[in-house]
Design a protein around this motif. Structure first.
Motif, PDB file in Angstrom:
ATOM      1  N   ALA A   7       0.865  -1.124   0.042  1.00  0.00           N
ATOM      2  CA  ALA A   7       0.278  -0.043   0.211  1.00  0.00           C
ATOM      3  C   ALA A   7       0.809   1.264  -0.098  1.00  0.00           C
ATOM      4  CB  ALA A   7      -0.917   0.018   1.228  1.00  0.00           C
ATOM      5  N   ARG A   8       2.002   1.191  -0.076  1.00  0.00           N
ATOM      6  CA  ARG A   8       3.122   2.011   0.106  1.00  0.00           C
ATOM      7  C   ARG A   8       4.066   1.823  -1.188  1.00  0.00           C
ATOM      8  NH1 ARG A   8       3.360   4.879   5.021  1.00  0.00           N
ATOM      9  NH2 ARG A   8       5.422   5.390   4.930  1.00  0.00           N
ATOM     10  N   GLN A   9       4.583   3.103  -1.828  1.00  0.00           N
ATOM     11  CA  GLN A   9       5.620   2.916  -2.718  1.00  0.00           C
ATOM     12  C   GLN A   9       6.950   3.784  -2.197  1.00  0.00           C
ATOM     13  OE1 GLN A   9       4.858   4.158  -6.596  1.00  0.00           O
ATOM     14  NE2 GLN A   9       3.020   2.900  -6.870  1.00  0.00           N
ATOM     15  N   GLU A  10       8.073   3.166  -2.442  1.00  0.00           N
ATOM     16  CA  GLU A  10       9.388   3.947  -2.079  1.00  0.00           C
ATOM     17  C   GLU A  10       9.621   4.464  -3.427  1.00  0.00           C
ATOM     18  OE1 GLU A  10      12.413   1.341  -0.397  1.00  0.00           O
ATOM     19  OE2 GLU A  10      11.676   1.779   1.635  1.00  0.00           O
ATOM     20  N   LEU A  11       9.645   6.024  -3.346  1.00  0.00           N
ATOM     21  CA  LEU A  11      10.103   6.814  -4.540  1.00  0.00           C
ATOM     22  C   LEU A  11      11.423   7.524  -4.273  1.00  0.00           C
ATOM     23  CD1 LEU A  11       6.479   8.219  -4.873  1.00  0.00           C
ATOM     24  CD2 LEU A  11       7.707   6.318  -6.398  1.00  0.00           C
ATOM     25  N   ALA A  23      10.286  12.257  -9.183  1.00  0.00           N
ATOM     26  CA  ALA A  23      10.602  11.033  -8.375  1.00  0.00           C
ATOM     27  C   ALA A  23      10.213  10.097  -9.359  1.00  0.00           C
ATOM     28  CB  ALA A  23       9.582  10.814  -7.300  1.00  0.00           C
ATOM     29  N   PHE A  24      10.976   8.591  -9.001  1.00  0.00           N
ATOM     30  CA  PHE A  24      10.458   7.399  -9.543  1.00  0.00           C
ATOM     31  C   PHE A  24      10.540   6.284  -8.685  1.00  0.00           C
ATOM     32  CE2 PHE A  24      14.202   8.945 -11.808  1.00  0.00           C
ATOM     33  CZ  PHE A  24      15.113   7.851 -11.187  1.00  0.00           C
ATOM     34  N   SER A  25       9.865   5.253  -8.993  1.00  0.00           N
ATOM     35  CA  SER A  25      10.016   4.003  -7.835  1.00  0.00           C
ATOM     36  C   SER A  25      11.373   3.432  -7.833  1.00  0.00           C
ATOM     37  CB  SER A  25       8.996   3.020  -8.401  1.00  0.00           C
ATOM     38  OG  SER A  25       9.433   1.852  -7.675  1.00  0.00           O
ATOM     39  N   THR A  26      11.874   3.271  -6.549  1.00  0.00           N
ATOM     40  CA  THR A  26      13.178   2.785  -6.335  1.00  0.00           C
ATOM     41  C   THR A  26      13.167   1.432  -6.619  1.00  0.00           C
ATOM     42  OG1 THR A  26      12.425   1.898  -4.044  1.00  0.00           O
ATOM     43  CG2 THR A  26      13.246   3.885  -4.168  1.00  0.00           C
ATOM     44  N   LEU A  27      12.144   0.544  -7.192  1.00  0.00           N
ATOM     45  CA  LEU A  27      12.203  -0.742  -7.666  1.00  0.00           C
ATOM     46  C   LEU A  27      12.858  -0.602  -9.075  1.00  0.00           C
ATOM     47  CD1 LEU A  27       8.544  -1.962  -6.817  1.00  0.00           C
ATOM     48  CD2 LEU A  27      10.821  -2.696  -5.977  1.00  0.00           C
ATOM     49  N   SER A 250       6.955  -2.290 -16.620  1.00  0.00           N
ATOM     50  CA  SER A 250       8.447  -1.866 -16.801  1.00  0.00           C
ATOM     51  C   SER A 250       9.429  -2.341 -15.935  1.00  0.00           C
ATOM     52  CB  SER A 250       8.438  -0.517 -17.123  1.00  0.00           C
ATOM     53  OG  SER A 250       8.255   0.341 -15.982  1.00  0.00           O
ATOM     54  N   LEU A 251       8.964  -2.748 -14.621  1.00  0.00           N
ATOM     55  CA  LEU A 251      10.037  -3.217 -13.731  1.00  0.00           C
ATOM     56  C   LEU A 251      10.597  -4.697 -14.132  1.00  0.00           C
ATOM     57  CD1 LEU A 251       7.577  -3.455 -10.579  1.00  0.00           C
ATOM     58  CD2 LEU A 251       9.389  -1.723 -11.249  1.00  0.00           C
ATOM     59  N   ASN A 252      11.780  -4.698 -13.828  1.00  0.00           N
ATOM     60  CA  ASN A 252      12.323  -6.317 -14.399  1.00  0.00           C
ATOM     61  C   ASN A 252      11.579  -7.236 -13.868  1.00  0.00           C
ATOM     62  OD1 ASN A 252      13.353  -7.955 -11.880  1.00  0.00           O
ATOM     63  ND2 ASN A 252      14.682  -6.083 -11.619  1.00  0.00           N
TER      64      ASN A 252
END
Length: 287
Positions: A7-11, A23-27, A250-252
């Motif tokens: 429920a949270r995104q690390e950005l 920002a963009f996702s740390t993933l 677009s994640l690995n």
């Protein structure tokens, strides 16, 4: 992956020209390296600052300021990201921090902002500053379009796919257009939603009308309600759960597959491959 963490995104929050925050996702982030000289390639896209060799692998370095039409603050760091299966170095200004942001607190962009924006959503940081989420898929897609050839489908498979009610969901307008182009090339009808919350509303509306969505193609990282939570919501609702759910990211591939399994989706795809997309939809249709 538990529902609380999802429920949270690390950005990763950083500045570009004129102290604007993005920002963009740390993933997507592999590592951050110090600024260095790049080998400029004659004839390359204007936003390509050059190439960088990292542990034997050569990757394109994208000047984000130039890519989104800004001028001003010089770059300070290179953020190495994996986007749609390819490594890129992204030139950024000052790196501010990594923020864990509630997905519900990330707002979709207003519809009236036009077609040229390179952001997909916004949120407020702990200092109440406005931060824009960059649409990295669009930035990369405009620099390196990739293979956009639409594959042929045999008549029997096409008939089965056309008989399905299909919903595509992505906060990136660019990504939705890519999917739409692949479907429209075969005169395949579809519904569209700009984020998970809107998609869930469409799913419930169609189910209530007795014409349920049979195939859902959804991005994972989205504002308001992400693809993981959307898939969980579908599986938890008896009226929606028969839908064939494809998470399209677009994640690995490793991260995408992990989220796909945790969400109970049928399969996960790496963007953007029209061959893989139509093949997955075909599997959902039993084609």
């Amino acid at each position: 992956m538990d529902q609380g963490s999802a429920a949270r995104q690390e950005l990763l929050v950083f500045s570009l020209a004129h102290n604007q925050l993005f920002a963009f996702s740390t993933l997507k982030v592999r590592e951050i390296v110090t600024l260095s000289q790049f080998n400029r390639l004659p004839g390359s896209h204007p936003a390509i600052a050059g190439t960088l060799t990292l542990r034997g692998e050569t990757l394109a370095v994208v000047d984000l300021n130039r890519a989104i039409g800004l001028t001003g603050e010089p770059p300070q760091s290179v953020v190495v990201c994996e986007i749609q299966g390819t490594l890129y170095g992204l030139l950024v200004g000052t790196i501010e921090a990594i923020h864990a942001v509630e997905i519900a607190a990330i707002a979709a962009l207003p519809k009236g902002l036009g077609q040229r924006t390179f952001s997909s959503a916004v949120f407020r940081d702990e200092q109440n500053r406005l931060v824009q989420l960059l649409d990295l898929e669009r930035i990369v897609g405009e620099i390196h379009p990739g293979d956009t050839t639409i594959p042929a489908l045999d008549s029997a498979s096409l008939a089965r796919i056309r008989a399905q009610k299909i919903l595509i969901c992505d906060d990136s307008r660019f990504a939705r257009k890519q999917m739409a182009r692949a479907l429209e090339a075969h005169q395949i009808d579809y519904l569209s939603a700009p984020n998970g919350r809107a998609a869930l509303s469409v799913l419930k509306r169609e189910a209530d009308a007795g014409t349920p969505v049979q195939i859902l193609v959804s991005d994972i990282e989205m504002p308001e309600l992400d693809g993981y939570q959307l898939a969980l919501s579908v599986r938890a609702d008896d009226h929606l759960c028969p839908a064939y759910v494809i998470l399209h990211s677009s994640l690995n591939p490793v991260i995408c597959e992990r989220i796909t399994q945790a969400a109970g989706a049928n399969e996960g795809l790496t963007k953007f491959d029209p061959h893989a997309l139509l093949a997955a939809i075909g599997r959902g249709a039993g084609a």
